[in-house]
Design a protein around this motif. Structure first.
Motif, PDB file in Angstrom:
ATOM      1  N   VAL A  76     -10.892   0.978  -2.414  1.00 37.94           N
ATOM      2  CA  VAL A  76     -11.295   1.881  -1.333  1.00 37.94           C
ATOM      3  C   VAL A  76     -10.980   1.193  -0.008  1.00 37.94           C
ATOM      4  O   VAL A  76     -11.549   0.146   0.310  1.00 37.94           O
ATOM      5  N   ALA A  77     -10.050   1.753   0.763  1.00 34.48           N
ATOM      6  CA  ALA A  77      -9.647   1.168   2.043  1.00 34.48           C
ATOM      7  C   ALA A  77     -10.576   1.655   3.145  1.00 34.48           C
ATOM      8  O   ALA A  77     -10.821   2.858   3.278  1.00 34.48           O
ATOM      9  N   TRP A 121     -11.250  -3.936  13.992  1.00 31.64           N
ATOM     10  CA  TRP A 121     -10.854  -5.344  13.963  1.00 31.64           C
ATOM     11  C   TRP A 121      -9.906  -5.647  12.804  1.00 31.64           C
ATOM     12  O   TRP A 121      -9.535  -6.795  12.597  1.00 31.64           O
ATOM     13  N   GLY A 122      -9.503  -4.639  12.056  1.00 30.21           N
ATOM     14  CA  GLY A 122      -8.691  -4.850  10.860  1.00 30.21           C
ATOM     15  C   GLY A 122      -7.228  -5.101  11.150  1.00 30.21           C
ATOM     16  O   GLY A 122      -6.810  -5.290  12.298  1.00 30.21           O
ATOM     17  N   GLY A 123      -6.409  -5.104  10.090  1.00 27.92           N
ATOM     18  CA  GLY A 123      -4.989  -5.403  10.227  1.00 27.92           C
ATOM     19  C   GLY A 123      -4.130  -4.532   9.342  1.00 27.92           C
ATOM     20  O   GLY A 123      -4.570  -3.492   8.826  1.00 27.92           O
ATOM     21  N   HIS A 124      -2.902  -4.969   9.130  1.00 28.84           N
ATOM     22  CA  HIS A 124      -1.920  -4.171   8.401  1.00 28.84           C
ATOM     23  C   HIS A 124      -1.235  -4.946   7.267  1.00 28.84           C
ATOM     24  O   HIS A 124      -0.498  -4.350   6.491  1.00 28.84           O
ATOM     25  N   MET A 180       0.003  -4.441  -0.456  1.00 24.75           N
ATOM     26  CA  MET A 180      -0.612  -4.946  -1.679  1.00 24.75           C
ATOM     27  C   MET A 180      -1.494  -3.883  -2.339  1.00 24.75           C
ATOM     28  O   MET A 180      -1.532  -3.764  -3.565  1.00 24.75           O
ATOM     29  N   PHE A 181      -2.171  -3.087  -1.509  1.00 26.31           N
ATOM     30  CA  PHE A 181      -3.093  -2.089  -2.039  1.00 26.31           C
ATOM     31  C   PHE A 181      -2.521  -0.675  -2.013  1.00 26.31           C
ATOM     32  O   PHE A 181      -3.219   0.280  -2.339  1.00 26.31           O
ATOM     33  N   GLY A 182      -1.257  -0.535  -1.622  1.00 26.30           N
ATOM     34  CA  GLY A 182      -0.622   0.768  -1.630  1.00 26.30           C
ATOM     35  C   GLY A 182      -1.189   1.740  -0.620  1.00 26.30           C
ATOM     36  O   GLY A 182      -1.247   2.947  -0.861  1.00 26.30           O
ATOM     37  N   VAL A 183      -1.607   1.222   0.538  1.00 24.34           N
ATOM     38  CA  VAL A 183      -2.197   2.054   1.582  1.00 24.34           C
ATOM     39  C   VAL A 183      -1.127   2.426   2.601  1.00 24.34           C
ATOM     40  O   VAL A 183      -0.406   1.557   3.101  1.00 24.34           O
ATOM     41  N   GLN A 184      -1.023   3.701   2.936  1.00 24.00           N
ATOM     42  CA  GLN A 184      -0.027   4.177   3.889  1.00 24.00           C
ATOM     43  C   GLN A 184      -0.706   4.994   4.984  1.00 24.00           C
ATOM     44  O   GLN A 184      -0.675   6.224   4.989  1.00 24.00           O
ATOM     45  N   VAL A 185      -1.351   4.290   5.889  1.00 22.66           N
ATOM     46  CA  VAL A 185      -1.992   4.918   7.046  1.00 22.66           C
ATOM     47  C   VAL A 185      -1.665   4.078   8.271  1.00 22.66           C
ATOM     48  O   VAL A 185      -1.303   2.905   8.162  1.00 22.66           O
ATOM     49  N   ASP A 186      -1.773   4.680   9.440  1.00 24.63           N
ATOM     50  CA  ASP A 186      -1.483   3.966  10.678  1.00 24.63           C
ATOM     51  C   ASP A 186      -2.658   3.128  11.167  1.00 24.63           C
ATOM     52  O   ASP A 186      -2.466   2.114  11.840  1.00 24.63           O
TER      53      ASP A 186
END
Length: 235
Positions: A9-10, A15-18, A23-29
């Motif tokens: 769950v992303a 304060w996060g990063g990219h 690695m987790f297959g997340v495709q959001v801006d």
């Protein structure tokens, strides 16, 4: 029972990063600060990714197979939250309650944490504890904007393990302490965090942060070989 794989769950965070998205297959801006890989908490419930239990939540499996998933836990839900943190700027300074306070004021369990540092620049730091002698000093520091003067800091590096009992003031800080108010480039910190909603009385003697022994650290590393992809260069 057989092993099950859950979908991470992303969690977007300012304060996060990219770097961990691939690695987790997340495709959001939006920057992602947390990836919850095992959670029975309603704010980010783990769901089985495939196999005969595909689509089932961890809460459902815990209810159906309590012995397999809970053992002798006094809680009715899965008591651990395991997640990755990717910080490109300072996190907020926090204090999590113990069970007694949380049950009375929030209707939930308290929270104790442990951080295993997968990647950190040489100036990586955690805020751990404070030096306020009393309540009056704290209130005066708040009024005068001097709270930071009473915070205590601990440098961290890759491979460190930091234990954070409930009621401990703490934060991940990626800006060098000497340049806390400047706009210098940030140094990324990547941690794997385990959070336990458990009785804190059993942890009363574990109230300091320390580096684990070399044998213990190597044992953790040997179980985390597949996490080397997290050790990326500075963003």
């Amino acid at each position: 029972m057989w092993p099950v794989k859950f979908t991470p769950v992303a969690m977007p965070r300012i304060w996060g990063g990219h770097a961990l998205k691939s690695m987790f297959g997340v495709q959001v801006d939006d920057p992602i600060g947390e990836y919850w890989v095992l959670s029975g908490h309603p704010n980010g419930m783990s769901v089985v990714a495939d196999g005969p239990f595909a689509g089932r939540t961890l809460a459902e499996l815990t209810k159906e197979y309590p012995t397999a998933y809970l053992g002798h836990s006094p809680q009715g839900r899965f008591p651990l939250l395991i997640k990755y943190l990717e910080a490109e700027s300072d996190l907020s300074v926090q204090i999590h309650p113990d069970d007694e306070y949380a049950r009375e004021h929030e209707g939930d369990f308290g929270k104790t944490e442990a951080w295993y540092v997968l990647d950190a620049k040489p100036d990586g730091t955690v805020n751990y504890g404070h030096t306020f002698p009393d309540r009056e000093t704290y209130l005066r520091a708040v009024a005068e904007g001097k709270v930071r003067d009473y915070l205590t800091y601990q440098p961290i590096q890759q491979g460190d393990l930091v234990f954070v009992p409930a009621r401990t003031l703490h934060a991940l800080l990626v800006t060098p302490r000497s340049s806390r108010f400047s706009r210098l480039p940030m140094s990324r910190i990547v941690c794997m965090t385990g959070i336990a909603w458990t009785k804190t009385g059993n942890l009363a003697n574990c109230t300091s942060t320390r580096r684990p022994t070399s044998s213990y650290t190597e044992g953790l590393r040997s179980r985390c070989r597949n996490l080397k992809r997290c050790r990326r260069k500075q963003v």
